[in-house]
Design a protein around this motif. Structure first.
Motif, mmCIF file in Angstrom:
data_model
loop_
_atom_site.group_PDB
_atom_site.id
_atom_site.type_symbol
_atom_site.label_atom_id
_atom_site.label_comp_id
_atom_site.label_asym_id
_atom_site.label_seq_id
_atom_site.Cartn_x
_atom_site.Cartn_y
_atom_site.Cartn_z
ATOM 1 N N GLN A 24 0.834 -1.204 0.000
ATOM 2 C CA GLN A 24 0.000 0.000 0.000
ATOM 3 C C GLN A 24 0.870 1.255 0.000
ATOM 4 O OE1 GLN A 24 -2.498 -0.650 3.423
ATOM 5 N NE2 GLN A 24 -3.991 -1.845 2.270
ATOM 6 N N LYS A 25 1.941 1.231 0.788
ATOM 7 C CA LYS A 25 2.861 2.370 0.824
ATOM 8 C C LYS A 25 3.588 2.517 -0.511
ATOM 9 C CE LYS A 25 3.552 2.144 5.785
ATOM 10 N NZ LYS A 25 4.491 1.855 6.882
ATOM 11 N N SER A 28 1.214 4.031 -3.029
ATOM 12 C CA SER A 28 1.048 5.477 -2.790
ATOM 13 C C SER A 28 2.250 6.263 -3.292
ATOM 14 C CB SER A 28 0.833 5.752 -1.304
ATOM 15 O OG SER A 28 -0.388 5.213 -0.878
ATOM 16 N N ARG A 29 3.451 5.778 -2.992
ATOM 17 C CA ARG A 29 4.662 6.472 -3.463
ATOM 18 C C ARG A 29 4.709 6.525 -4.985
ATOM 19 N NH1 ARG A 29 7.342 3.681 0.733
ATOM 20 N NH2 ARG A 29 8.106 2.091 -0.725
ATOM 21 N N GLN A 31 2.176 6.255 -7.095
ATOM 22 C CA GLN A 31 1.115 7.116 -7.608
ATOM 23 C C GLN A 31 1.538 8.579 -7.547
ATOM 24 O OE1 GLN A 31 -2.061 5.739 -5.064
ATOM 25 N NE2 GLN A 31 -2.907 4.421 -6.654
ATOM 26 N N GLU A 32 2.210 8.938 -6.478
ATOM 27 C CA GLU A 32 2.695 10.315 -6.344
ATOM 28 C C GLU A 32 3.814 10.598 -7.352
ATOM 29 O OE1 GLU A 32 4.906 12.943 -2.954
ATOM 30 O OE2 GLU A 32 3.260 11.640 -2.305
ATOM 31 N N HIS A 40 -4.085 7.012 -10.985
ATOM 32 C CA HIS A 40 -3.911 6.149 -9.813
ATOM 33 C C HIS A 40 -4.265 4.706 -10.165
ATOM 34 C CE1 HIS A 40 -3.928 9.254 -6.320
ATOM 35 N NE2 HIS A 40 -3.036 9.538 -7.235
ATOM 36 N N THR A 44 -1.900 1.450 -9.787
ATOM 37 C CA THR A 44 -2.373 0.359 -8.937
ATOM 38 C C THR A 44 -2.406 -0.950 -9.710
ATOM 39 O OG1 THR A 44 -3.690 1.881 -7.608
ATOM 40 C CG2 THR A 44 -4.303 -0.441 -7.508
#
Length: 80
Positions: A24-25, A28-29, A31-32, A40, A44
């Motif tokens: 999950q982390k 997120s990284r 996606q940023e 996103h 994913t």
């Protein structure tokens, strides 16, 4: 199950939970990092696709790190 003898932990379950939290982390990284080039959902899906390459491998400790590196490489190549 007393203070002297805590309940038995299921190391495999804890390991799977830690792997999911790490993924999950990672997601997120990524996606940023790739927000300018990919949605996103695209990031994913790429994380999921790469993660599934490791299905069935018994040693899971480095899977999130490997997934992140492989996804970064794949998205950089696709972005060029």
């Amino acid at each position: 199950m007393t203070a002297e003898h805590p309940p038995a932990q299921h190391p495999q379950g804890n390991s799977a939970k830690r792997e999911q939290q790490a993924l999950q982390k990672v997601t997120s990284r990524l996606q940023e990092s790739f927000a300018d080039a990919y949605t996103h959902d695209q990031v994913t899906q790429t994380v999921s696709d790469v993660h599934h390459r490791f299905d069935g491998n018994p040693i899971r400790d480095f899977v999130p790190i490997l997934v992140e590196r492989m996804v970064r490489e794949r998205l950089r190549i696709s972005d060029q």
